[in-house]
Design a protein around this motif. Structure first.
Motif, PDB file in Angstrom:
ATOM      1  N   ARG A  37       0.957  -1.448   0.011  1.00  0.00           N
ATOM      2  CA  ARG A  37       0.228   0.108   0.048  1.00  0.00           C
ATOM      3  C   ARG A  37       0.899   1.443  -0.124  1.00  0.00           C
ATOM      4  NH1 ARG A  37      -3.539  -3.743   0.901  1.00  0.00           N
ATOM      5  NH2 ARG A  37      -5.614  -3.723   1.383  1.00  0.00           N
ATOM      6  N   ASP A  38       2.115   1.206  -0.120  1.00  0.00           N
ATOM      7  CA  ASP A  38       2.904   2.305  -0.142  1.00  0.00           C
ATOM      8  C   ASP A  38       4.399   2.032  -0.777  1.00  0.00           C
ATOM      9  OD1 ASP A  38       4.633   2.146   2.044  1.00  0.00           O
ATOM     10  OD2 ASP A  38       3.303   2.521   3.297  1.00  0.00           O
ATOM     11  N   GLY A  39       5.027   3.093  -1.155  1.00  0.00           N
ATOM     12  CA  GLY A  39       6.281   2.907  -1.639  1.00  0.00           C
ATOM     13  C   GLY A  39       7.300   2.334  -1.132  1.00  0.00           C
ATOM     14  N   GLN A  40       7.278   2.639   0.259  1.00  0.00           N
ATOM     15  CA  GLN A  40       8.199   1.976   1.249  1.00  0.00           C
ATOM     16  C   GLN A  40       8.004   0.500   1.469  1.00  0.00           C
ATOM     17  OE1 GLN A  40      11.223   3.553   2.425  1.00  0.00           O
ATOM     18  NE2 GLN A  40      11.484   1.458   3.413  1.00  0.00           N
ATOM     19  N   GLU A  41       6.858   0.138   1.613  1.00  0.00           N
ATOM     20  CA  GLU A  41       6.352  -1.222   1.844  1.00  0.00           C
ATOM     21  C   GLU A  41       6.886  -1.991   0.612  1.00  0.00           C
ATOM     22  OE1 GLU A  41       2.297  -4.001   2.699  1.00  0.00           O
ATOM     23  OE2 GLU A  41       2.204  -1.800   2.561  1.00  0.00           O
ATOM     24  N   ALA A  42       6.935  -1.269  -0.699  1.00  0.00           N
ATOM     25  CA  ALA A  42       7.003  -1.827  -1.860  1.00  0.00           C
ATOM     26  C   ALA A  42       8.462  -2.468  -1.778  1.00  0.00           C
ATOM     27  CB  ALA A  42       6.624  -1.378  -3.209  1.00  0.00           C
ATOM     28  N   VAL A  43       9.405  -1.352  -1.608  1.00  0.00           N
ATOM     29  CA  VAL A  43      10.739  -1.591  -1.371  1.00  0.00           C
ATOM     30  C   VAL A  43      11.159  -2.716  -0.369  1.00  0.00           C
ATOM     31  CG1 VAL A  43      13.016  -0.525  -0.805  1.00  0.00           C
ATOM     32  CG2 VAL A  43      11.357   0.523  -2.638  1.00  0.00           C
ATOM     33  N   GLU A  44      10.451  -2.870   0.658  1.00  0.00           N
ATOM     34  CA  GLU A  44      10.688  -3.523   1.808  1.00  0.00           C
ATOM     35  C   GLU A  44      10.421  -5.090   1.480  1.00  0.00           C
ATOM     36  OE1 GLU A  44       8.646  -2.092   5.420  1.00  0.00           O
ATOM     37  OE2 GLU A  44      10.231  -0.320   5.391  1.00  0.00           O
ATOM     38  N   TYR A  45       9.345  -5.138   0.635  1.00  0.00           N
ATOM     39  CA  TYR A  45       8.609  -6.402   0.175  1.00  0.00           C
ATOM     40  C   TYR A  45       9.932  -6.992  -0.800  1.00  0.00           C
ATOM     41  CZ  TYR A  45       6.117  -9.826  -2.382  1.00  0.00           C
ATOM     42  OH  TYR A  45       5.474 -11.123  -2.862  1.00  0.00           O
ATOM     43  N   LEU A  46      10.316  -6.268  -1.732  1.00  0.00           N
ATOM     44  CA  LEU A  46      11.020  -6.583  -2.811  1.00  0.00           C
ATOM     45  C   LEU A  46      12.520  -6.692  -2.485  1.00  0.00           C
ATOM     46  CD1 LEU A  46       9.848  -4.335  -5.535  1.00  0.00           C
ATOM     47  CD2 LEU A  46       9.731  -6.805  -5.732  1.00  0.00           C
ATOM     48  N   LEU A  47      13.059  -6.200  -1.154  1.00  0.00           N
ATOM     49  CA  LEU A  47      14.369  -6.138  -0.812  1.00  0.00           C
ATOM     50  C   LEU A  47      14.363  -7.378   0.154  1.00  0.00           C
ATOM     51  CD1 LEU A  47      15.952  -2.395  -0.799  1.00  0.00           C
ATOM     52  CD2 LEU A  47      16.041  -4.135  -2.722  1.00  0.00           C
ATOM     53  N   GLY A  48      13.285  -7.549   0.850  1.00  0.00           N
ATOM     54  CA  GLY A  48      13.280  -8.443   1.846  1.00  0.00           C
ATOM     55  C   GLY A  48      13.413  -9.758   1.135  1.00  0.00           C
ATOM     56  N   GLU A  49      12.946 -10.092   0.053  1.00  0.00           N
ATOM     57  CA  GLU A  49      12.991 -11.259  -0.913  1.00  0.00           C
ATOM     58  C   GLU A  49      14.567 -11.394  -1.206  1.00  0.00           C
ATOM     59  OE1 GLU A  49      13.766 -13.353  -4.174  1.00  0.00           O
ATOM     60  OE2 GLU A  49      13.776 -11.215  -4.503  1.00  0.00           O
ATOM     61  N   LEU A  50      15.289 -10.463  -1.370  1.00  0.00           N
ATOM     62  CA  LEU A  50      16.756 -10.387  -1.751  1.00  0.00           C
ATOM     63  C   LEU A  50      17.739 -10.640  -0.351  1.00  0.00           C
ATOM     64  CD1 LEU A  50      17.235  -7.518  -4.247  1.00  0.00           C
ATOM     65  CD2 LEU A  50      17.020  -9.765  -4.747  1.00  0.00           C
ATOM     66  N   ARG A  51      17.235 -10.016   0.532  1.00  0.00           N
ATOM     67  CA  ARG A  51      18.066 -10.247   1.922  1.00  0.00           C
ATOM     68  C   ARG A  51      17.933 -11.385   2.792  1.00  0.00           C
ATOM     69  NH1 ARG A  51      16.537  -4.197   3.021  1.00  0.00           N
ATOM     70  NH2 ARG A  51      18.136  -3.062   1.957  1.00  0.00           N
ATOM     71  N   SER A  52      16.540 -12.111   2.759  1.00  0.00           N
ATOM     72  CA  SER A  52      16.453 -12.754   3.528  1.00  0.00           C
ATOM     73  C   SER A  52      16.032 -14.371   2.907  1.00  0.00           C
ATOM     74  CB  SER A  52      15.180 -12.591   4.607  1.00  0.00           C
ATOM     75  OG  SER A  52      14.122 -12.474   3.681  1.00  0.00           O
ATOM     76  N   GLY A  53      16.453 -14.574   1.741  1.00  0.00           N
ATOM     77  CA  GLY A  53      16.648 -15.766   1.170  1.00  0.00           C
ATOM     78  C   GLY A  53      15.267 -16.080   0.541  1.00  0.00           C
ATOM     79  N   ASN A  54      14.386 -15.324  -0.088  1.00  0.00           N
ATOM     80  CA  ASN A  54      13.065 -15.886  -0.682  1.00  0.00           C
ATOM     81  C   ASN A  54      12.221 -16.135   0.290  1.00  0.00           C
ATOM     82  OD1 ASN A  54      11.847 -16.045  -3.084  1.00  0.00           O
ATOM     83  ND2 ASN A  54      12.425 -18.248  -3.456  1.00  0.00           N
ATOM     84  N   PRO A  55      11.737 -15.382   1.043  1.00  0.00           N
ATOM     85  CA  PRO A  55      10.436 -15.918   1.650  1.00  0.00           C
ATOM     86  C   PRO A  55       9.112 -15.404   0.977  1.00  0.00           C
ATOM     87  CG  PRO A  55      11.174 -13.542   2.438  1.00  0.00           C
ATOM     88  CD  PRO A  55      12.350 -14.100   1.329  1.00  0.00           C
ATOM     89  N   HIS A  56       9.216 -15.080  -0.127  1.00  0.00           N
ATOM     90  CA  HIS A  56       8.079 -14.657  -0.991  1.00  0.00           C
ATOM     91  C   HIS A  56       8.592 -14.697  -2.280  1.00  0.00           C
ATOM     92  CE1 HIS A  56       9.125 -10.797  -0.633  1.00  0.00           C
ATOM     93  NE2 HIS A  56       8.933 -10.677   0.579  1.00  0.00           N
ATOM     94  N   PRO A  57       7.857 -15.144  -3.447  1.00  0.00           N
ATOM     95  CA  PRO A  57       8.211 -15.102  -4.737  1.00  0.00           C
ATOM     96  C   PRO A  57       8.553 -13.859  -5.258  1.00  0.00           C
ATOM     97  CG  PRO A  57       5.935 -15.640  -4.653  1.00  0.00           C
ATOM     98  CD  PRO A  57       6.311 -15.616  -3.211  1.00  0.00           C
ATOM     99  N   ARG A  58       9.801 -13.509  -6.025  1.00  0.00           N
ATOM    100  CA  ARG A  58       9.720 -12.407  -6.833  1.00  0.00           C
ATOM    101  C   ARG A  58       8.664 -12.267  -7.635  1.00  0.00           C
ATOM    102  NH1 ARG A  58      14.439 -12.642 -11.150  1.00  0.00           N
ATOM    103  NH2 ARG A  58      12.333 -13.099 -12.450  1.00  0.00           N
ATOM    104  N   PRO A  59       8.037 -11.225  -7.841  1.00  0.00           N
ATOM    105  CA  PRO A  59       6.924 -10.826  -8.852  1.00  0.00           C
ATOM    106  C   PRO A  59       7.529 -10.890 -10.080  1.00  0.00           C
ATOM    107  CG  PRO A  59       7.482  -8.769  -8.017  1.00  0.00           C
ATOM    108  CD  PRO A  59       8.480  -9.842  -7.304  1.00  0.00           C
ATOM    109  N   ASP A  60       6.371 -11.575 -11.087  1.00  0.00           N
ATOM    110  CA  ASP A  60       6.843 -11.501 -12.445  1.00  0.00           C
ATOM    111  C   ASP A  60       6.587 -10.294 -13.405  1.00  0.00           C
ATOM    112  OD1 ASP A  60       7.237 -14.607 -12.819  1.00  0.00           O
ATOM    113  OD2 ASP A  60       5.232 -14.620 -12.037  1.00  0.00           O
ATOM    114  N   LEU A  61       5.675  -9.519 -12.458  1.00  0.00           N
ATOM    115  CA  LEU A  61       5.220  -8.084 -13.103  1.00  0.00           C
ATOM    116  C   LEU A  61       4.988  -7.414 -11.972  1.00  0.00           C
ATOM    117  CD1 LEU A  61       4.432  -6.418 -15.608  1.00  0.00           C
ATOM    118  CD2 LEU A  61       2.047  -7.413 -15.034  1.00  0.00           C
ATOM    119  N   ILE A  62       5.424  -5.911 -12.105  1.00  0.00           N
ATOM    120  CA  ILE A  62       4.772  -4.718 -10.956  1.00  0.00           C
ATOM    121  C   ILE A  62       4.206  -3.782 -11.456  1.00  0.00           C
ATOM    122  CG2 ILE A  62       5.662  -2.965  -9.474  1.00  0.00           C
ATOM    123  CD1 ILE A  62       8.545  -4.647  -9.198  1.00  0.00           C
ATOM    124  N   LEU A  63       2.931  -3.510 -11.170  1.00  0.00           N
ATOM    125  CA  LEU A  63       1.810  -2.707 -11.383  1.00  0.00           C
ATOM    126  C   LEU A  63       2.199  -1.450 -10.446  1.00  0.00           C
ATOM    127  CD1 LEU A  63      -1.266  -4.573 -12.173  1.00  0.00           C
ATOM    128  CD2 LEU A  63       0.454  -3.939 -13.782  1.00  0.00           C
TER     129      LEU A  63
END
Length: 146
Positions: A37-63
């Motif tokens: 729901r906001d830009g910071q949450e988006a960055v945290e979601y995406l970078l969290g995947e990079l930092r913590s070994g894939n807790p959720h899938p990398r998106p195939d597409l970002i809207l």
């Protein structure tokens, strides 16, 4: 069984989130729609995947919406494009703005496509189908593991 594509929707307007969810459902597209729901949450979601070994899938597409709290759309996009594992993820800017300055700024930041949100629901469903068909059905994307 084919794994559905994951789309990350970065949108702060609750009404637009509901409309997008409804349009995805009505379009018959099988996707895993993740909402932040906001830009910071988006960055945290995406970078969290990079930092913590894939807790959720990398998106195939970002809207990505343009006007977001905490981090604006162009800031989110600039941060995405700084990371090798995220750089190739297609980003479609989906916003109400048709200001030339906004369009130019988002393309400079690395947007793949800039689309003004249609105000009519049927047209919005059609736009989502087109986005899905092109980016997740026609274009060849890098594997999720890269």
């Amino acid at each position: 069984m084919k794994i559905p594509h994951t789309i990350l929707l970065v949108e702060d307007n609750p009404a637009d989130i509901i409309i997008t969810q409804r349009a995805m459902k009505e379009s018959g597209l099988e996707v895993n729609l993740v909402v932040v729901r906001d830009g910071q949450e988006a960055v945290e979601y995406l970078l969290g995947e990079l930092r913590s070994g894939n807790p959720h899938p990398r998106p195939d597409l970002i809207l990505l919406d343009l006007n977001l709290p905490r981090l604006a759309g162009h800031e989110v996009l600039e941060r995405i494009r700084q990371h090798n594992r995220l750089r190739a993820v297609p980003v479609v800017v989906l916003t109400t703005s048709n200001r030339q300055e906004d369009i130019e700024q988002m393309y400079r930041a690395g947007a793949n496509t800039y689309i003004q949100k249609p105000s009519e629901f049927g047209r919005f469903v059609e736009v989502l189908r087109t986005i899905h068909h092109y980016w997740l059905g026609t274009a060849l994307l890098p594997p999720r593991t890269t």
